[in-house]
Motif scaffolding. Structure first.
Motif, short mmCIF file in Angstrom:
data_model
loop_
_atom_site.label_atom_id
_atom_site.label_comp_id
_atom_site.label_asym_id
_atom_site.label_seq_id
_atom_site.Cartn_x
_atom_site.Cartn_y
_atom_site.Cartn_z
N GLU A 92 -6.86 9.12 4.66
CA GLU A 92 -6.25 8.16 4.79
C GLU A 92 -5.73 7.27 3.28
OE1 GLU A 92 -10.25 6.68 4.69
OE2 GLU A 92 -9.19 8.21 6.00
N GLN A 93 -4.74 6.30 3.45
CA GLN A 93 -4.31 5.42 2.52
C GLN A 93 -5.75 4.58 2.06
OE1 GLN A 93 -1.65 7.10 0.78
NE2 GLN A 93 -1.16 5.15 0.41
N VAL A 94 -5.84 4.27 0.90
CA VAL A 94 -6.66 3.24 0.48
C VAL A 94 -5.94 1.80 0.40
CG1 VAL A 94 -8.51 2.61 -1.42
CG2 VAL A 94 -8.46 5.06 -0.60
N THR A 95 -6.44 0.93 1.22
CA THR A 95 -5.73 -0.24 1.42
C THR A 95 -6.10 -1.11 -0.21
OG1 THR A 95 -6.31 -0.31 3.42
CG2 THR A 95 -5.55 -2.44 2.48
N GLY A 96 -4.86 -1.43 -0.74
CA GLY A 96 -4.82 -2.20 -1.85
C GLY A 96 -4.67 -1.25 -3.27
N ALA A 97 -5.07 -0.04 -2.95
CA ALA A 97 -4.58 0.85 -4.29
C ALA A 97 -3.18 0.73 -4.80
CB ALA A 97 -5.24 2.19 -3.86
N ALA A 98 -2.18 1.00 -3.77
CA ALA A 98 -0.72 1.09 -4.11
C ALA A 98 -0.72 -0.20 -5.06
CB ALA A 98 0.05 1.30 -3.19
N ASP A 99 -1.11 -1.50 -4.45
CA ASP A 99 -0.69 -2.63 -5.08
C ASP A 99 -1.37 -2.87 -6.64
OD1 ASP A 99 0.41 -4.11 -3.09
OD2 ASP A 99 -1.62 -4.37 -2.01
N LEU A 100 -2.49 -2.16 -6.62
CA LEU A 100 -3.42 -2.23 -7.90
C LEU A 100 -2.42 -1.30 -8.98
CD1 LEU A 100 -6.85 -2.74 -6.91
CD2 LEU A 100 -6.31 -2.73 -9.39
N CYS A 101 -2.30 -0.16 -8.32
CA CYS A 101 -1.52 0.79 -9.15
C CYS A 101 -0.24 0.14 -9.70
CB CYS A 101 -1.30 2.00 -8.33
SG CYS A 101 0.06 3.41 -9.25
N ALA A 102 0.57 -0.31 -8.90
CA ALA A 102 1.86 -1.15 -9.21
C ALA A 102 1.67 -2.03 -10.35
CB ALA A 102 2.71 -1.79 -7.95
N GLU A 103 0.69 -2.88 -10.19
CA GLU A 103 0.45 -4.09 -11.00
C GLU A 103 0.06 -3.55 -12.50
OE1 GLU A 103 -2.84 -6.42 -9.89
OE2 GLU A 103 -1.89 -7.08 -7.95
N GLN A 104 -0.76 -2.34 -12.56
CA GLN A 104 -1.21 -1.92 -13.81
C GLN A 104 0.12 -1.26 -14.62
OE1 GLN A 104 -4.23 1.00 -13.13
NE2 GLN A 104 -5.47 -0.66 -12.38
N LEU A 105 1.00 -0.54 -13.65
CA LEU A 105 2.31 0.09 -14.12
C LEU A 105 3.11 -0.95 -14.79
CD1 LEU A 105 2.72 2.97 -11.48
CD2 LEU A 105 2.08 3.26 -14.08
N VAL A 106 3.50 -2.05 -13.76
CA VAL A 106 4.38 -3.01 -14.38
C VAL A 106 3.87 -3.79 -15.43
CG1 VAL A 106 5.42 -5.21 -13.65
CG2 VAL A 106 5.18 -3.15 -12.12
N ALA A 107 2.81 -3.84 -15.77
CA ALA A 107 2.19 -4.26 -17.06
C ALA A 107 2.25 -3.66 -18.40
CB ALA A 107 0.56 -4.80 -16.76
N MET A 108 2.61 -2.27 -18.11
CA MET A 108 2.83 -1.49 -19.07
C MET A 108 4.07 -1.79 -20.03
SD MET A 108 1.92 2.32 -18.03
CE MET A 108 0.24 2.73 -17.69
N GLU A 109 3.84 -1.79 -21.31
CA GLU A 109 5.02 -2.25 -22.09
C GLU A 109 6.14 -0.74 -22.02
OE1 GLU A 109 6.28 -4.92 -23.54
OE2 GLU A 109 4.46 -5.85 -22.77
#
Length: 145
Positions: A107-124
């Motif tokens: 199953e999907q891990v709740t909150g993982a996609a949010d964290l992933c998106a945050e880390q990716l968006v923070a990348m220059e």
């Protein structure tokens, strides 16, 4: 005139006085322990352990997600598209892309996609990839003598 030491030596508390002193000391110890000593009940400890476990799972899957996203052939275009999405739709973009899927987890891990998106968006910019490598991302090549 009586000195303090002789008064202390002559003092004989009653049994009731000793019991009340012991009860008061016990209550004071518990108040100090729970308020400032970091003591918790079994239920609170269980809740804290479950929360820590969930956070660790989210962090692990988010790290794998970032690696999967960066390893994608269209990573640069996908990063631009991700940054154009609204913040509340970025996790859907990640899930729809399949980067947060881990084959070992059903199953999907709740909150993982949010964290992933945050880390990716923070990348220059995306980290440099090694081209021409014959191994999958995250696999350390071995040398057989």
């Amino acid at each position: 005139m009586m000195s303090i030491t002789s008064g202390w030596n002559d003092y004989r508390p009653t049994k009731a006085g000793l019991i009340w002193a012991a009860a008061g000391a016990s209550i004071l110890t518990m108040v100090v322990g729970f308020a400032w000593g970091g003591w918790v009940t079994g239920g609170s400890a269980q809740t804290m352990a479950e929360q820590a476990s969930q956070n660790a799972r989210e962090q692990l899957v988010a790290s794998i997600c970032v690696e999967n996203f960066v390893a994608d052939a269209d990573a640069a275009a996908n990063l631009v598209a991700l940054k154009e999405e609204s913040s509340y739709q970025q996790d859907d973009f990640i899930e729809d892309g399949g980067w947060s899927n881990v084959t070992a987890i059903d199953e999907q891990v709740t909150g993982a996609a949010d964290l992933c998106a945050e880390q990716l968006v923070a990348m220059e910019a995306l980290p440099a990839r090694t081209l021409g490598s014959d191994t999958a991302p995250g696999v350390i090549p071995t040398t057989d003598g």
